[in-house]
Design a protein around this motif. Structure first.
Motif, PDB file in Angstrom:
ATOM      1  N   THR A 189       0.209  -2.858   1.475  1.00  0.00           N
ATOM      2  CA  THR A 189       0.876  -1.888   2.336  1.00  0.00           C
ATOM      3  C   THR A 189       0.601  -0.473   1.824  1.00  0.00           C
ATOM      4  OG1 THR A 189       2.914  -2.135   1.074  1.00  0.00           O
ATOM      5  CG2 THR A 189       2.677  -3.487   3.043  1.00  0.00           C
ATOM      6  N   SER A 190       0.452   0.436   2.741  1.00  0.00           N
ATOM      7  CA  SER A 190       0.131   1.850   2.484  1.00  0.00           C
ATOM      8  C   SER A 190      -1.339   2.066   2.156  1.00  0.00           C
ATOM      9  CB  SER A 190       0.999   2.435   1.355  1.00  0.00           C
ATOM     10  OG  SER A 190       2.372   2.342   1.691  1.00  0.00           O
ATOM     11  N   LYS A 191      -2.127   0.989   2.116  1.00  0.00           N
ATOM     12  CA  LYS A 191      -3.572   1.135   1.935  1.00  0.00           C
ATOM     13  C   LYS A 191      -4.239   1.158   3.309  1.00  0.00           C
ATOM     14  CE  LYS A 191      -3.866  -1.326  -2.508  1.00  0.00           C
ATOM     15  NZ  LYS A 191      -4.337  -0.213  -3.323  1.00  0.00           N
ATOM     16  N   THR A 192      -5.427   1.754   3.370  1.00  0.00           N
ATOM     17  CA  THR A 192      -6.190   1.700   4.616  1.00  0.00           C
ATOM     18  C   THR A 192      -6.832   0.326   4.744  1.00  0.00           C
ATOM     19  OG1 THR A 192      -8.248   2.492   3.611  1.00  0.00           O
ATOM     20  CG2 THR A 192      -6.689   4.166   4.423  1.00  0.00           C
ATOM     21  N   VAL A 217       4.104   5.349  10.441  1.00  0.00           N
ATOM     22  CA  VAL A 217       2.943   5.038   9.606  1.00  0.00           C
ATOM     23  C   VAL A 217       1.676   5.595  10.243  1.00  0.00           C
ATOM     24  CG1 VAL A 217       1.603   3.209   8.503  1.00  0.00           C
ATOM     25  CG2 VAL A 217       4.082   2.954   8.780  1.00  0.00           C
ATOM     26  N   VAL A 221      -3.417   2.461   8.756  1.00  0.00           N
ATOM     27  CA  VAL A 221      -2.798   2.152   7.461  1.00  0.00           C
ATOM     28  C   VAL A 221      -1.999   0.861   7.607  1.00  0.00           C
ATOM     29  CG1 VAL A 221      -1.099   2.904   5.751  1.00  0.00           C
ATOM     30  CG2 VAL A 221      -2.731   4.540   6.700  1.00  0.00           C
ATOM     31  N   MET A 223       0.836  -1.779   7.437  1.00  0.00           N
ATOM     32  CA  MET A 223       2.290  -1.702   7.423  1.00  0.00           C
ATOM     33  C   MET A 223       2.925  -2.919   6.757  1.00  0.00           C
ATOM     34  SD  MET A 223       3.150  -0.118  11.183  1.00  0.00           S
ATOM     35  CE  MET A 223       2.403  -1.476  12.100  1.00  0.00           C
TER      36      MET A 223
END
Length: 693
Positions: A189-192, A217, A221, A223
């Motif tokens: 999560t929070s990574k592309t 978000v 990216v 979620m």
């Protein structure tokens, strides 16, 4: 010996002095010899006593065989002290306790080794348990041993082992050193998606993506993920992630009436509501400059709805030439807004740039500082498209290489996977861009990888829902038909085109025939009495209902039915019986019948009695306006989208078709724009197309 040596001293004194000296010397020699003999006698007695004590000790010390048989000699008295030695008792309770502790420690070690493969810190688990077991074992040996030197050695080794155990825990907790750990699933999560795909390729994990809209978000990216972080990687074959598509452009927002607002306040509200289709114009007006005086829509609107706003430029005669500010690196929206606010005409050109970020101004003509006369001059803006990116041969690259390339050039990759028996699992099946294509920064490339060979699942004759789910999940066309069967129960499978384990290739379909149950022939109820008709309905298993009509027949005689006699139906089918109420229909030729009054097929008037059965009334077609609501969409189960819409329009014929799509979210209605606001009626069928990937 001279007898004179034993005489008294008076006799010796009477002798001559010379004789006296001789006799005294002989007496001294004799006394010295006597002392030596007495000393030897004493030493001999001591040796004999020591020998006796040694013999007694040997008799009292138990042999190994005596200890094994639990036989001990009787205690003897100590010759020197005349005391009975104290018998040392064996501590069986202590030995038993130490034995149990050692056994428990070995059990703990075995359990730790057993569970270690399922723990991230498997090495630490085994080392820790081994050191605890060693410490306990050394401590137990110190309690068991009787030899003083060995006992002391075990106590010292126990101390060293305990210190090493403390050092292990302190060192790992304070990160002085790290023991190897098993690889685990990262928190994606929070990574592309590109970063996640690179990690998945490095760790040989299949990664599948589903897109959903998000208000918070950033686009592309991740979620959420279906596998918890820190799960052992060896237990994971595939991870499903949900990535953001950004704000839903079709979601509704509440737009205020902004008439009279300053342009800066309006722009702030537009960005807050994330409106994506706003046209801003400036016109000369007597209203205060930069004030909004015309707004095309208010209230609830969709974000992507077209919105026209007009602001005042003030009086034309008050508009003075203005010095062009530095617009370089400003966003296109902000740059054009400044030009509009100052009544400057402009044109836009787009160019690739390795230095200026996409969407920002590269240059202006004329340059900053130039005084612009709005009546005679205009400005040309050159907007950056980002660097010019040449697509490599993606078909011959690994997923890891593609992810690294996409990260480097800020290109978004949309990953999908399909079963294909002709393409090896994990290999690329198709790509949307071929080698040499030019793509802009932030552009999307669609890649489909192979899941390998898809085979038909195991199923039973009652697993039709399982097959439907299987077909929907893997985007297989399911041709489902129904037949009557006297041998197969209703709802169970009569036949199917694929057996368990059969290969299913791309484009294949599954044909399945489902039983309607035993067929029943509809009787001819016409002319029967109502009681007889009800009796037959009960015996045959029909659900018969009665509608009374005017007729020349006697009361309670069946004059017609809604199902054709001789037709095949299943048990429980509803049959409407039209029964005479004993009242003859009006002979007025101009009269019209209502829903309870049948139209006679050949009666010509008077009192003639019709011979044909009553024709059921023509059904009424109800109409309504159709809308697809956001609450209808189920992103987890597309079939629920269909159910939700059908439930909102009971009595209307609605069918659903499922197909994949490269845009939108799973469960979304792909033809929603065509259906939006249309009038449907209950006599027609409406088809809804739903995205199933």
């Amino acid at each position: 010996m001279d007898p004179r040596l034993s005489t008294n001293t008076d006799f010796i004194d009477a002798l001559p002095k010379r004789e006296q000296r001789r006799l005294k010397k002989q007496q001294q020699v004799l006394e010295q010899q006597t002392k030596v003999q007495e000393q030897k006698k004493v030493e001999k007695q001591k040796e004999e006593l020591a020998h006796k004590l040694q013999i007694e000790e040997k008799k009292e010390t138990p042999t190994r065989e005596m200890r094994r048989q639990n036989i001990y000699p009787k205690p003897s008295r100590n010759i020197e002290t005349n005391k009975v030695p104290i018998k040392k008792e064996k501590s069986w309770g202590t030995n038993l306790f130490l034995t149990l502790v050692v056994l428990c420690s070995f059990a703990f070690l075995g359990y730790s080794i057993y569970i270690a493969p399922n723990k991230v810190d498997a090495i630490f688990t085994i080392v820790n348990a081994s050191m605890i077991t060693l410490t306990i074992l050394l401590f137990a040996l110190a309690g068991w041993l009787k030899n003083t030197k060995m006992k002391k050695a075990m106590i010292i080794l126990t101390g060293f082992s305990f210190i090493a155990l403390l050092g292990l825990h302190v060192g790992t907790s304070l990160e002085f050193f790290e023991l190897p750990t098993q690889p685990v699933v990262e928190d994606l999560t929070s990574k592309t998606m590109n970063q996640a795909m690179k990690w998945a390729a490095e760790n040989k994990v299949n990664l599948s993506e589903t897109k959903e809209y998000s208000e918070t978000v950033e686009e592309n990216v991740i979620m959420s993920q279906n596998v918890e972080p820190d799960t052992l990687l060896k237990e994971v074959k595939e991870i499903e992630v949900i990535t953001s598509e950004g704000p839903n452009p079709e979601s509704s927002v509440e737009l205020q009436d902004m008439i009279g607002w300053n342009v800066d306040e309006v722009v702030k509200e537009i960005k807050k509501l994330k409106l994506s289709n706003v046209d801003i114009q400036f016109e000369f007006s007597t209203i205060e400059r930069d004030t909004l005086f015309e707004q095309s829509k208010t209230g609830k609107i969709h974000r992507n709805e077209e919105l026209h706003l007009k602001f005042s430029l003030g009086n034309e005669e008050d508009l003075m030439p203005v010095e062009l500010i530095d617009l370089i690196k400003k966003d296109e929206f902000d740059a054009t807004l400044w030009l509009k606010r100052n009544g400057i005409k402009y044109e836009i050109k787009y160019e690739f740039s390795d230095k200026i970020k996409k969407g920002k101004v590269i240059s202006t003509t004329p340059e900053k500082g130039t005084v612009i006369d709005q009546k005679t001059q205009s400005v040309t803006l050159v907007i950056s498209k980002g660097p010019k990116i040449i697509v490599p041969d993606l078909m011959n690259m690994s997923l890891e290489e593609i992810a690294e390339w996409a990260i480097k050039y800020n290109v978004n990759i949309s990953y999908n996977s399909e079963y294909d028996s002709k393409v090896k699992k994990g290999k690329i099946k198709t790509v949307s861009h071929k080698k040499g294509d030019v793509i802009e920064e932030g552009g999307i490339i669609y890649i489909t990888t192979s899941k390998g060979t898809l085979r038909m699942i195991e199923y039973g004759d009652g697993d039709i829902n399982k097959i439907r789910t299987f077909a929907t999940t893997y985007k297989i066309t399911l041709n489902e038909s129904s037949e009557y069967s006297n041998t197969v129960e209703k709802g169970k499978i009569i036949s199917i085109s694929h057996k368990k384990g059969d290969i299913i290739n791309s484009g294949d379909s599954i044909d399945v025939v489902v039983s309607l149950g035993k067929s029943l022939e509809v009787p001819d109820f016409t002319g029967m009495s109502l009681s007889n008709a009800k009796k037959i309905c009960s015996e045959k298993g029909f659900d018969c209902t009665v509608t009374y009509v005017k007729s020349y027949e006697d009361k309670n005689i069946v004059t017609g039915q809604n199902k054709r006699a001789g037709s095949e139906v299943i048990a429980g089918t509803n049959i409407v019986l039209y029964v005479s109420n004993g009242q003859a229909p009006s002979s007025n030729s101009g009269g019209s019948s209502n829903n309870n009054t049948p139209s006679w097929g050949g009666g010509s008037g008077g009192g003639s009695k019709p011979t044909n059965p009553v024709t059921p009334p023509t059904p009424t077609c109800n109409t309504t306006t159709m809308y697809i609501l956001p609450s209808d969409i189920d992103t987890q189960a597309p079939e629920n989208t269909c159910v939700n819409i059908k439930n909102r329009y009971p009595g209307y014929s609605i069918s659903c078709a499922y197909q994949p799509s490269n845009s939108g979210i799973k469960g979304q209605v792909l033809n929603s724009q065509e259906l939006k606001g249309i009038t449907i009626n209950s006599c027609q069928n409406v088809t809804i197309v739903i995205k199933n990937n």
